[in-house]
Design a protein around this motif. Structure first.
Motif, PDB file in Angstrom:
ATOM      1  N   VAL A 453       0.797  -1.324   0.052  1.00 50.30           N
ATOM      2  CA  VAL A 453      -0.069   0.010  -0.018  1.00 50.30           C
ATOM      3  C   VAL A 453       0.991   1.132   0.075  1.00 50.30           C
ATOM      4  O   VAL A 453       0.849   2.089  -0.801  1.00 50.30           O
ATOM      5  CB  VAL A 453      -0.910  -0.085   1.427  1.00 50.30           C
ATOM      6  N   ASP A 456       3.052   1.889  -3.271  1.00 51.36           N
ATOM      7  CA  ASP A 456       2.252   2.158  -4.186  1.00 51.36           C
ATOM      8  C   ASP A 456       2.251   3.862  -3.981  1.00 51.36           C
ATOM      9  O   ASP A 456       2.260   4.561  -5.120  1.00 51.36           O
ATOM     10  CB  ASP A 456       0.963   1.780  -4.342  1.00 51.36           C
ATOM     11  N   ARG A 457       1.946   4.404  -2.760  1.00 53.03           N
ATOM     12  CA  ARG A 457       2.009   5.876  -2.547  1.00 53.03           C
ATOM     13  C   ARG A 457       3.141   6.560  -3.119  1.00 53.03           C
ATOM     14  O   ARG A 457       3.353   7.596  -3.586  1.00 53.03           O
ATOM     15  CB  ARG A 457       1.588   5.994  -1.182  1.00 53.03           C
TER      16      ARG A 457
ATOM     17  N   MET B 460      -1.403  12.511  -3.304  1.00 46.95           N
ATOM     18  CA  MET B 460      -1.659  11.009  -3.515  1.00 46.95           C
ATOM     19  C   MET B 460      -0.584  10.000  -2.449  1.00 46.95           C
ATOM     20  O   MET B 460      -1.242   9.254  -2.044  1.00 46.95           O
ATOM     21  CB  MET B 460      -1.081  10.631  -4.627  1.00 46.95           C
ATOM     22  N   GLY B 464      -3.595   8.427  -0.762  1.00 46.40           N
ATOM     23  CA  GLY B 464      -3.889   7.473  -1.621  1.00 46.40           C
ATOM     24  C   GLY B 464      -4.776   7.939  -2.667  1.00 46.40           C
ATOM     25  O   GLY B 464      -5.293   9.295  -2.562  1.00 46.40           O
ATOM     26  N   HIS B 465      -5.171   7.117  -3.735  1.00 43.95           N
ATOM     27  CA  HIS B 465      -5.932   7.523  -5.059  1.00 43.95           C
ATOM     28  C   HIS B 465      -6.864   6.714  -5.169  1.00 43.95           C
ATOM     29  O   HIS B 465      -6.685   5.541  -5.400  1.00 43.95           O
ATOM     30  CB  HIS B 465      -4.937   7.946  -5.997  1.00 43.95           C
ATOM     31  N   VAL B 467      -9.776   6.170  -8.210  1.00 45.13           N
ATOM     32  CA  VAL B 467     -10.274   6.539  -9.249  1.00 45.13           C
ATOM     33  C   VAL B 467     -11.774   5.801  -9.555  1.00 45.13           C
ATOM     34  O   VAL B 467     -12.112   4.603  -9.280  1.00 45.13           O
ATOM     35  CB  VAL B 467      -9.757   5.819 -10.682  1.00 45.13           C
ATOM     36  N   THR B 469     -15.061   5.547 -12.149  1.00 42.13           N
ATOM     37  CA  THR B 469     -15.360   5.319 -13.499  1.00 42.13           C
ATOM     38  C   THR B 469     -17.019   5.276 -13.585  1.00 42.13           C
ATOM     39  O   THR B 469     -17.505   4.251 -13.035  1.00 42.13           O
ATOM     40  CB  THR B 469     -14.933   4.205 -14.493  1.00 42.13           C
ATOM     41  N   TRP B 483     -17.675   1.993 -11.008  1.00 46.53           N
ATOM     42  CA  TRP B 483     -16.551   1.283 -10.399  1.00 46.53           C
ATOM     43  C   TRP B 483     -15.388   2.016 -10.124  1.00 46.53           C
ATOM     44  O   TRP B 483     -15.142   2.957 -10.510  1.00 46.53           O
ATOM     45  CB  TRP B 483     -16.433   0.016 -11.181  1.00 46.53           C
ATOM     46  N   ASP B 485     -11.147   2.087  -8.838  1.00 49.10           N
ATOM     47  CA  ASP B 485      -9.937   1.538  -8.732  1.00 49.10           C
ATOM     48  C   ASP B 485      -9.054   2.292  -7.735  1.00 49.10           C
ATOM     49  O   ASP B 485      -9.447   3.503  -7.744  1.00 49.10           O
ATOM     50  CB  ASP B 485      -9.315   1.646 -10.289  1.00 49.10           C
ATOM     51  N   MET B 487      -5.384   2.857  -5.478  1.00 46.75           N
ATOM     52  CA  MET B 487      -4.009   2.602  -5.396  1.00 46.75           C
ATOM     53  C   MET B 487      -3.380   3.707  -4.098  1.00 46.75           C
ATOM     54  O   MET B 487      -3.841   4.605  -4.085  1.00 46.75           O
ATOM     55  CB  MET B 487      -3.438   3.618  -6.721  1.00 46.75           C
ATOM     56  N   GLY B 488      -2.781   2.675  -3.455  1.00 54.12           N
ATOM     57  CA  GLY B 488      -2.103   3.367  -2.262  1.00 54.12           C
ATOM     58  C   GLY B 488      -3.049   3.302  -1.055  1.00 54.12           C
ATOM     59  O   GLY B 488      -2.898   3.986  -0.175  1.00 54.12           O
ATOM     60  N   LEU B 489      -3.968   2.512  -1.171  1.00 56.76           N
ATOM     61  CA  LEU B 489      -5.160   2.208   0.067  1.00 56.76           C
ATOM     62  C   LEU B 489      -5.288   0.690   0.386  1.00 56.76           C
ATOM     63  O   LEU B 489      -5.160  -0.080  -0.485  1.00 56.76           O
ATOM     64  CB  LEU B 489      -6.391   2.610  -0.479  1.00 56.76           C
ATOM     65  N   PRO B 490      -5.490   0.734   1.726  1.00 56.71           N
ATOM     66  CA  PRO B 490      -5.636  -0.911   2.116  1.00 56.71           C
ATOM     67  C   PRO B 490      -7.133  -1.542   1.743  1.00 56.71           C
ATOM     68  O   PRO B 490      -7.668  -0.714   0.951  1.00 56.71           O
ATOM     69  CB  PRO B 490      -5.828  -0.564   3.722  1.00 56.71           C
ATOM     70  N   LEU B 492      -8.830  -3.707   3.100  1.00 59.30           N
ATOM     71  CA  LEU B 492      -9.963  -3.938   3.629  1.00 59.30           C
ATOM     72  C   LEU B 492     -10.231  -2.941   4.731  1.00 59.30           C
ATOM     73  O   LEU B 492      -9.218  -2.451   5.174  1.00 59.30           O
ATOM     74  CB  LEU B 492      -9.823  -5.230   4.513  1.00 59.30           C
ATOM     75  N   GLU B 546      -7.457  11.098  -2.140  1.00 61.54           N
ATOM     76  CA  GLU B 546      -7.720  11.890  -3.579  1.00 61.54           C
ATOM     77  C   GLU B 546      -8.609  11.136  -4.511  1.00 61.54           C
ATOM     78  O   GLU B 546      -8.613   9.811  -4.470  1.00 61.54           O
ATOM     79  CB  GLU B 546      -6.610  11.987  -4.116  1.00 61.54           C
ATOM     80  N   SER B 548     -10.082  10.791  -8.348  1.00 65.73           N
ATOM     81  CA  SER B 548     -10.421  11.287  -9.666  1.00 65.73           C
ATOM     82  C   SER B 548     -11.862  10.748 -10.405  1.00 65.73           C
ATOM     83  O   SER B 548     -11.831   9.463 -10.206  1.00 65.73           O
ATOM     84  CB  SER B 548      -9.339  10.690 -10.720  1.00 65.73           C
ATOM     85  N   VAL B 550     -13.841   9.636 -13.597  1.00 65.07           N
ATOM     86  CA  VAL B 550     -13.843   9.577 -15.054  1.00 65.07           C
ATOM     87  C   VAL B 550     -15.368   9.115 -15.706  1.00 65.07           C
ATOM     88  O   VAL B 550     -15.616   8.201 -15.319  1.00 65.07           O
ATOM     89  CB  VAL B 550     -13.015   8.338 -15.504  1.00 65.07           C
TER      90      VAL B 550
END
Lengths: 556, 556
Positions: A453, A456-457, B460, B464-465, B467, B469, B483, B485, B487-490, B492, B546, B548, B550
């Motif tokens: 985790v 990735d950050r 980020m 974390g980030h 996305v 969509t 849905w 996606d 990145m950089g987050l746990p 669970l 953060e 984003s 789409v």
């Protein structure tokens, strides 16, 4: 039949300064009954743990053996010894023993986390002891930079262990218990099998100084200050707070405590009786009526923490108070390595405001809470242990401390986190290696340091992030074009066209050429889109971003 | 008719240590002819500039006045004075003057960047001068920690400015020119209007020491070492490299240079004649045949840089060479504040390998290249300037230096980046403030520090980030579900369900309720989806990422 053995296993604090957590065990191999000493945290940094709130030892080894844990002992209330109590205790489920002041703060932590506090057992100092399976453990008062620090006397069937905890040799500590040579000598008298000893200041060649040694310097500085005066130190250094506040009072100043930790510590010390006669303090809102040259602020954040009171004051008005030209700000503290940037930022902020900044000035306004090299040697001589286990230090400190022990003829071992040491024989012997690991508190979740985790950050921080979205229709054809979203990347690259346009153009070209097999296979499509996006960015902006690919398939 | 004036404008280096860039101007207000002194860089860090390659001054003020720039002068070849030459020169388009060694390295930089080198004019030392509009500029040799450093004598119709550049008072510097009291006194003789002076070491109370003062210590240490020996220092400290290499040779060791910067500096110094008699060096691959106790490595990376030779060696084998138990590693250097973590990492890595680490040991193995407080006072007395402008330092250093000047009766000013100072009158006067700014080299692109690119990366890294969509069909209806996606987050959170599922569920619930007006409006839809995603994550994992969004709209 295997013999009983006595083991020591550091899971945190050995090979680093921070997140102390030590395990002792006694019994047949693999069936030892266990006690835990300290449940500490360490603090994150942007380089290796951005966004993380706290770092602690990974205790899966302990959690798997929870039925063998007799008790937890907390030596003192510094965060690197008690900070993980509410976070790790649920995995341990054993009674926690601590002295009054430490236990008071521990109970606050547990109740703030919504946990029961009856697991906490307040224990009087030696000669009172706690029996925990084969262990009999006593809290031996020792001087440090927080009230009621204790070393542990751990009696086992294999002999006596003395676990110093953090300590210095201070015979005039101001607040709390002086180092008691006779008491410690009496502990050594029956013989000490192993001395497990603080290593933090082993590279400091001169004998440590007492808290009392700086009182006159502080008094003079405070008496001579004009304008408003603010001083920062560790909130837990109650003796220092008292010295500062009393000197302020004598200089005709009203005292204001700024920062939650500062008020909490003074309250805890007062409620538990370790602090008496602390001057009456004003609330920040009451200070408005006091002339500024009659005010003295005691502020948290001596290590440059951005959100603490010192940093806030350096940026401007804080709770109605503001330092200006002609005022003085004192660091009655030393900067811990790694915190220099934050501390310098505060100093320069104050400099811009015309505030005179005074730092510890080669020791005039601060003394360390840890035993220096000659003090460690003194402790070795006093305890006359059969063996020495340096703890609480970076690898180079443990190594130097072990050398010091060996030079004095004491068998010594360098054991870092995860190295299990058998203390039963003539010299300490490393018998097993556990993968030590770290656990992060991240928001409200505990995650493993190696879960990926945080990695990735860090990657997003270094490389930026591109999200590629593609819609595939019911007949496995691309619907429209690929489109991109970027975060943390420049808008324009080498070709002076928007980076987004270049990425989308390159991706759409690929999609136009892609065969049906690729378009039907999510993994293959994703790999290709990622590769092209990275290459396209590398051409345009000279860096390869992290890429997330979102493929939306419309179902028929 | 307005009178001519003489101005000084720091755009980098004043209020910080790094990215030096100073402007002088002479002429009618707003029509001054300009010269630039130094084009330096500073280095990024994870806290404030993750992923950035280099940091330099924002020179839009200069670029807008490019037609008024007569010349650029580079005082010496340290990166914080010359590093931005290939990056910023294209916006300046003026001839660049430097002494031979500095110019040699500058030309290398330009040609590596694919730029013409004929813009670089090699200039001999004073009394040779360069006429640049109303300025006549000479390079005055001065001792520092790199060969051929120079102060600048800048003669103008309003009088003489002495710009010290970086300096120390060293009369036995080993390599290069000793501080020449008579020469500097002769410069002062006609009268100095303004002394613009290095402030780096103003907080060092004792007089600075000479490079020669540590030669014996280094000699003894090197002669006494067993096993392999490695030493690190700044690659540009050619005098130190020579002292180390010669001591190594006398101790019967072959010398190996590790790290590109180390070889480049020795080559440059040799080719330009500032370094003679440097011992012959072996290539790393030749070292394999030499017994390890006959080897001495000189390595780059004294500041803990992860990719440099010192860090690589601390991690294990590097170019076939490896330090082991019984070997010695010497830091013949001081750690610059902020670099402590990287340096400690190297020390502890070596400690784990059993390598003896020796640091500068309170000055035994390193001397600074900057003038200490008494040396600054000496320079003030020697130059007898009408006014003092402290430069090259953090705010607190400039402030202390200005106090030092004022105490000696010299009108002094604290001018940080962007503050234009009029030097024409009886005392320095701040007459204008330019927004100074910073420019980042990020990959191959120059971006503004305030563009938001790096801010997004930091966010980020901390949060974390996510996305989100959403596909909206031709009739403004949501196609399928939202849905996500991450990145950089746990994976669970609190409810022990996958975070992705919780986010998607909460978002889909919102979409199911959303009215047609919201679904038709991209901005409104995006705001709502972001808010819900953040709130949903806050509930689950205790942090707001953060987000984003789409939105893909299928056209009819």
């Amino acid at each position: 039949m295997t013999a009983e053995r006595l083991i020591y296993l550091p899971l945190g604090g050995a090979g680093e300064v921070g997140m102390n957590l030590y395990v002792y065990g006694y019994g047949k191999k693999g069936r030892e009954r266990l006690i835990v000493v300290d449940l500490g945290v360490t603090f994150p940094d942007m380089d290796s743990s951005p966004g993380v709130d706290l770092i602690m030892a990974d205790i899966k080894w302990l959690a798997q053996r929870a039925d063998r844990i007799e008790a937890v002992f907390i030596t003192h209330a510094h965060e690197d010894h008690i900070g993980a109590l509410p976070l790790l205790l649920p995995q341990i489920e054993a009674p926690v023993y601590a002295r009054r002041f430490t236990g008071h703060l521990g109970a606050l932590k547990l109740s703030e986390a919504g946990l029961a506090t009856d697991v906490l057992k307040i224990t009087e100092a030696w000669p009172e002891t706690v029996t925990a399976g084969p262990f009999k453990v006593g809290f031996l008062p020792i001087s440090h930079s927080i009230p009621e620090s204790a070393g542990l006397v751990i009696d086992t069937p294999a002999g006596r262990i003395v676990h110093t905890g953090d300590f210095k040799i201070d015979r005039t500590p101001g607040v709390g218990e002086a180092f008691d040579d006779d008491l410690w000598a009496s502990i050594a008298a029956p013989g000490v099998r192993a001395l497990v000893c603080d290593s933090t200041n082993v590279f400091q060649p001169a004998a440590g100084r007492s808290e009392a040694d700086i009182a006159d310097n502080l008094e003079r500085l405070i008496a001579g200050a004009s304008g408003m005066l603010a001083a920062t130190t560790f909130a837990s250094n109650v003796a220092r707070l008292k010295t500062l506040a009393e000197a302020g009072k004598r200089a005709g100043r009203e005292i204001v405590l700024l920062g939650r930790a500062m008020r909490r510590m003074v309250d805890a010390a007062t409620e538990t009786g370790v602090l008496t006669d602390f001057p009456r303090v004003l609330q920040p809102e009451e200070a408005a009526d006091v002339p500024r040259d009659h005010l003295m602020l005691l502020t948290t954040g001596s290590q440059g923490e951005r959100r603490a009171a010192s940093a806030a004051l350096s940026r401007g008005k804080y709770l109605g108070l503001e330092l200006k030209e002609g005022d003085t700000f004192l660091f009655s503290s030393k900067t811990i390595p790694g915190n220099e940037r934050g501390v310098l930022r505060i100093m320069n902020n104050f400099s811009e405001r015309g505030v005179e900044v005074v730092d510890d000035n080669g020791g005039a306004y601060h003394v360390s809470g840890h035993a220096n090299r000659p003090d460690l040697a003194f402790m070795h001589r006093l305890m006359k242990p059969k063996m020495l286990v340096p703890m609480h230090g970076e690898h180079r400190m443990l190594r130097e401390h072990a050398n010091l022990g060996e030079e004095a003829g004491i068998p010594s071992v360098i054991a870092t986190n995860g190295m299990m040491v058998d203390l039963s024989g003539d010299r300490p012997e490393i018998v097993e290696r556990i993968d030590p690991g770290r656990t992060y508190l991240d928001g409200s979740v505990l995650i493993g340091a190696m879960d990926g985790v945080v990695r990735d950050r860090i990657r997003m921080a270094l490389n930026g992030h591109v999200v590629v979205t593609v819609i595939i229709d019911e007949s496995d054809e691309v619907l429209g074009d690929a489109w991109c979203d970027t975060m943390g990347l420049p808008e324009l690259g080498r070709s002076n066209a928007p980076l987004l346009d270049v990425l989308e153009e390159d991706l759409s070209q690929f999609l136009g050429r892609a065969d049906a097999k690729t378009l039907r296979n999510d993994d293959k499509l994703e790999d290709n889109l990622r590769r092209i996006a990275r290459q396209s960015a590398a051409n345009e902006i000279g860096k390869k971003p992290e890429v997330s690919v979102v493929i939306s398939r419309l179902s028929a």
